[in-house]
Structures are given as structure tokens and as C-alpha cells.
Design an enzyme around this catalytic site. Structure first.
Site, mmCIF file in Angstrom:
data_model
loop_
_atom_site.group_PDB
_atom_site.id
_atom_site.type_symbol
_atom_site.label_atom_id
_atom_site.label_comp_id
_atom_site.label_asym_id
_atom_site.label_seq_id
_atom_site.Cartn_x
_atom_site.Cartn_y
_atom_site.Cartn_z
ATOM 1 N N SER A 16 0.858 -1.375 -0.260
ATOM 2 C CA SER A 16 0.065 0.002 0.215
ATOM 3 C C SER A 16 1.103 1.524 0.137
ATOM 4 O O SER A 16 0.601 2.311 -0.702
ATOM 5 C CB SER A 16 -0.859 0.212 1.329
ATOM 6 O OG SER A 16 -1.835 -1.039 0.806
ATOM 7 N N LYS A 65 -8.600 -6.465 10.338
ATOM 8 C CA LYS A 65 -9.945 -5.834 10.030
ATOM 9 C C LYS A 65 -11.184 -6.068 10.621
ATOM 10 O O LYS A 65 -12.207 -5.292 10.797
ATOM 11 C CB LYS A 65 -10.116 -6.510 8.304
ATOM 12 C CG LYS A 65 -8.957 -6.122 7.339
ATOM 13 C CD LYS A 65 -9.221 -6.796 6.081
ATOM 14 C CE LYS A 65 -8.114 -6.451 5.173
ATOM 15 N NZ LYS A 65 -8.378 -7.214 3.898
ATOM 16 N N ASN A 90 -11.381 -2.167 6.377
ATOM 17 C CA ASN A 90 -10.212 -2.111 5.763
ATOM 18 C C ASN A 90 -9.916 -0.483 5.552
ATOM 19 O O ASN A 90 -8.636 -0.425 5.255
ATOM 20 C CB ASN A 90 -9.883 -2.715 4.546
ATOM 21 C CG ASN A 90 -10.536 -2.316 3.353
ATOM 22 O OD1 ASN A 90 -11.348 -1.457 3.202
ATOM 23 N ND2 ASN A 90 -9.872 -2.448 2.112
ATOM 24 N N ASP A 106 -12.436 -3.590 -0.365
ATOM 25 C CA ASP A 106 -12.063 -4.851 -0.909
ATOM 26 C C ASP A 106 -13.323 -5.126 -2.056
ATOM 27 O O ASP A 106 -12.826 -5.579 -2.962
ATOM 28 C CB ASP A 106 -11.800 -5.928 -0.075
ATOM 29 C CG ASP A 106 -10.520 -5.741 0.819
ATOM 30 O OD1 ASP A 106 -9.849 -5.316 0.402
ATOM 31 O OD2 ASP A 106 -10.336 -6.545 1.773
ATOM 32 N N GLY A 136 -12.669 -21.063 -1.577
ATOM 33 C CA GLY A 136 -12.155 -20.251 -0.236
ATOM 34 C C GLY A 136 -13.412 -19.695 0.406
ATOM 35 O O GLY A 136 -14.435 -19.398 -0.199
ATOM 36 N N GLY A 138 -12.780 -17.445 3.431
ATOM 37 C CA GLY A 138 -12.332 -16.712 4.254
ATOM 38 C C GLY A 138 -12.649 -14.806 4.187
ATOM 39 O O GLY A 138 -13.843 -14.985 3.736
ATOM 40 N N ALA A 140 -11.553 -12.608 2.308
ATOM 41 C CA ALA A 140 -11.942 -12.000 1.127
ATOM 42 C C ALA A 140 -13.044 -12.691 0.420
ATOM 43 O O ALA A 140 -13.878 -11.971 -0.344
ATOM 44 C CB ALA A 140 -10.569 -12.415 0.345
ATOM 45 N N TYR A 243 -2.074 -12.041 -6.150
ATOM 46 C CA TYR A 243 -1.522 -11.061 -7.421
ATOM 47 C C TYR A 243 0.151 -11.508 -7.118
ATOM 48 O O TYR A 243 0.969 -10.630 -8.030
ATOM 49 C CB TYR A 243 -1.798 -9.625 -7.016
ATOM 50 C CG TYR A 243 -1.451 -9.285 -5.677
ATOM 51 C CD1 TYR A 243 -0.368 -9.089 -5.038
ATOM 52 C CD2 TYR A 243 -2.614 -9.188 -4.946
ATOM 53 C CE1 TYR A 243 -0.025 -8.483 -3.943
ATOM 54 C CE2 TYR A 243 -2.286 -8.792 -3.593
ATOM 55 C CZ TYR A 243 -1.296 -8.364 -3.177
ATOM 56 O OH TYR A 243 -0.848 -8.018 -1.809
ATOM 57 N N GLY A 264 -5.104 -10.693 -10.267
ATOM 58 C CA GLY A 264 -5.552 -10.040 -8.837
ATOM 59 C C GLY A 264 -4.972 -8.692 -8.506
ATOM 60 O O GLY A 264 -5.629 -8.120 -7.532
#
Ligand code: NAP
Length: 301
Positions: A16, A65, A90, A106, A136, A138, A140, A243, A264
Site C-alpha cells: 500500500s 480488519k 479496511n 475490498d 475459499g 475467508g 476475501a 497477485y 489479482g
């Protein structure tokens, strides 16, 4: 000088600062964006310190988060509907009324990247759109499922996860979550077209129009994602939110059999835009050349 940053633990890996540094330079803004290591036991104090020291706001990354969302809830801060749905924040910023706002960008990052990065995007919003598979369950995956329900017209969303209980929990959550979606028009209804699965059957694969990897598999220093794409619909978009590397083996396999792919890095880039706009006052826009340049910068050592 406007100050912002990202808090997390550990934080040295965060891209970031490079991302916001690029945007600050592009718009010639006198501002700073730094990575701030915050141990879990210091979260509340550091949260308050940053705002007391005049930070315009900050991003939040792993593992804070969910805790920041809970803190915002407990203290009665404003929470956007997206953060409320996903139960994770976030981004923190101060709005025009001087209120502290917790949001989750996100979801926007995921969708904007899909919109801009895929030639087949139109398909997802047409009645031709059939089903999506999310690998997945989680944090994300939660943000992504929310977004797909709110913005797309899937007849069905399937969740496949190593720990089946978590896939069931996520599916169950949205089955009972009242949300406005493309199928419901303006009405708030629970989305009961979602199912946890243990394998991708031939029937599911054949009518899939989007497959998203939200697990950490395929990431540098992580095991590869092992998935058989043999029966996947050839027009299905395959999107990997990992990514690093940019072209994961999932994406390479998908591309070699003719499926459209989405990498990504755009999700990471676009999720940064909301915070940047709130803190520094400019809504970022990137040309395709700038996007490519920024991607190169982010992925360079
Ligand atoms: P998380 O909440 O920790 O979830 C991790 C997910 O990966 C879980 O579903 C977990 O399954 C699965 N997983 C981990 N190791 C596995 C293994 N060995 N075999 C099978 N499944 C495994 O993490 P997250 O926040 O959702 O992030 C997931 C990935 O997305 C990370 O790689 C992260 O870098 C990436 N991400 C990218 C962006 C972006 O901007 N592009 C944004 C957010 C996240 P179990 O439930 O069974 O543990």
C-alpha cells in the site's frame, strides 16, 4: 501535509505505501502514506493515537480488519453497509460531518477489477449468467460473495473450501442476510441461491460463468492450487485474487484452454481508491499505461 497510512501486523510486506506513493506523486499532492506496525494488543491505543495526531484516516490489513469493525461498532462510529455486511473494515476516514467512518473497499476493488479487466464482463450481468464458484471461505471470499450478490445476476453461487464448515457458515450467512440484489430489484431479500459444495461436479463446471480463487494457494511460498478445469465452461471467467505471482498456475491453465482470465493486482489497486479520495480529495483514475506501470512498480522487489 495530509497524513494517512496502513496498520497491520506484520506490515513490512504491505504494497500500500508504494501504491499510494505512486498516486500522491501522480497528483502532486503534499501528503504521506506510511506502513505502521500495530501489534494486536496495541490496536485500540494506536487507532486513537493516529486520529489524535491528525491522520486523515488509514487502511487496515491482516489481522485487524475484523477487530477494527468491532471497535467501530462498539464506539458507534458510522459503518457503511458494505462493512456491515462483511463484518470487517479496511478503511477509516473522517467524513464532512467530522464523523469517523469505517468501510470496506475490498468489495469495490474486486468488482472494479472484474469490470475493467474482463472482456466477458457483460456476460455476468446478463440473463446468460449462470453460476459462480468461489474457492475459499475467508475474509476475501466474504467480501466477494457480497459483491456478486449485490451486483450480478447469478442463479447460483457455489462455495468450495478446504474446511467445509466455513463454507457452510458463509453460505448460511448470506442465506439469512437481507440484501438488495439484481434478482430482487429494490426489495431487501435473503439470497438463497448459495450453496457450499465439496467438489466441482461436471454439471456445476459446465454452467459456470465465473470462477474465483480467494484462497492463498498459488501465492509465492504457498502450495499450488490443485483444481481440475477439464469440464469448466470455456467462456467462464477465471479470476485469481492472488497477485504474486501475477499469472498463477490457475490463470495459466485457464488461459491455455481459452478461458478469459483476470489477475489479482487490479483488486489491490482499486481497493485503494476510496481511501485515497477520502483522505487526499482526488478520485484517482489510471490510464492503461499507468495501470501497467503501477503494476510493475508494485511487483518489483
Ligand atoms: P483468510 O481469511 O485467511 O482465508 C484464507 C483462505 O485460504 C481460507 O479459505 C483457507 O481455507 C484457504 N487456505 C489457506 N491455506 C490453504 C491450504 N493449504 N489448502 C486449502 N485452502 C487453504 O485470508 P483472506 O483475507 O481471505 O485472503 C486470501 C487470499 O486472498 C490471500 O492470498 C490474500 O493475499 C488474497 N487477497 C488479495 C486481495 C487483492 O487485493 N488482490 C485482497 C484480499 C486478499 P480454510 O478455511 O480451510 O483455512
Amino acid at each position: 501535509m495530509i497524513k494517512a497510512g496502513v496498520i497491520g501486523y506484520p506490515i513490512s510486506h504491505s504494497l500500500s505505501p508504494k501504491l499510494h506513493g505512486y498516486l500522491l506523486q501522480k497528483y502532486n499532492i503534499k501528503g504521506s502514506y506510511e506502513a505502521i506496525e500495530v501489534k494486536p494488543e496495541n490496536l485500540k491505543q494506536e487507532f486513537d493515537r493516529l486520529l489524535e495526531e491528525g491522520y486523515a484516516g488509514f487502511n487496515i490489513t491482516i489481522p485487524h480488519k475484523e477487530k477494527v469493525f468491532e471497535l467501530a461498532q462498539k464506539r458507534g462510529y458510522k459503518i457503511t453497509s458494505i462493512a456491515n455486511a462483511v463484518k470487517a473494515a479496511n478503511t477509516i476516514y473522517i467524513d464532512d460531518t467530522k464523523s469517523i467512518v469505517a468501510t470496506n473497499s475490498d468489495t469495490f476493488g474486486f468488482y472494479e477489477n472484474l469490470r475493467k479487466g474482463s472482456n466477458n464482463f457483460k456476460l455476468l450481468n446478463s440473463s446468460a449468467s449462470k453460476s459462480a464458484i468461489i474457492l475459499g471461505a475467508g475474509g476475501a471470499a466474504n467480501a466477494i460473495v457480497y459483491n456478486l450478490i449485490a451486483n450480478c445476476q447469478f442463479e447460483k453461487i457455489y462455495i468450495l473450501n478446504r474446511t467445509k464448515e466455513k463454507a457452510l457458515k458463509l453460505a448460511n450467512y448470506y442465506e439469512n442476510y437481507f440484501i438488495k440484489n439484481k434478482l430482487s430489484g429494490d426489495e431487501l431479500i435473503p439470497f438463497n441461491h448459495i450453496e457450499a459444495i465439496e467438489e466441482i461436479t461436471f454439471e456445476i463446471a459446465a454452467k459456470t460463468s465465473l470462477l474465483v480463487n480467494t484462497t492463498s494457494l498459488g501465492m509465492k511460498n504457498q502450495p499450488e492450487l490443485n483444481i481440475n478445469l477439464a469440464h469448466l465452461n470455456k467462456s467462464a471467467i477465471v479470476y485469481d485474487i492472488v497477485y504474486n505471482p501475477l499469472f498463477t498456475s490457475l490463470l495459466k491453465t485457464a488461459q491455455s484452454r481459452g478461458n478469459p482470465i483476470v489477475t489479482g493486482i487490479g483488486m489491490l489497486i482499486y481497493q485503494a481508491f476510496e481511501g485515497f479520495e477520502k483522505w487526499f480529495g482526488i478520485k484517482p483514475e489510471l490510464s492503461s499505461e499507468e495501470f501497467a506501470e503501477l503494476t510493475k512498480i508494485l511487483l518489483s522487489k
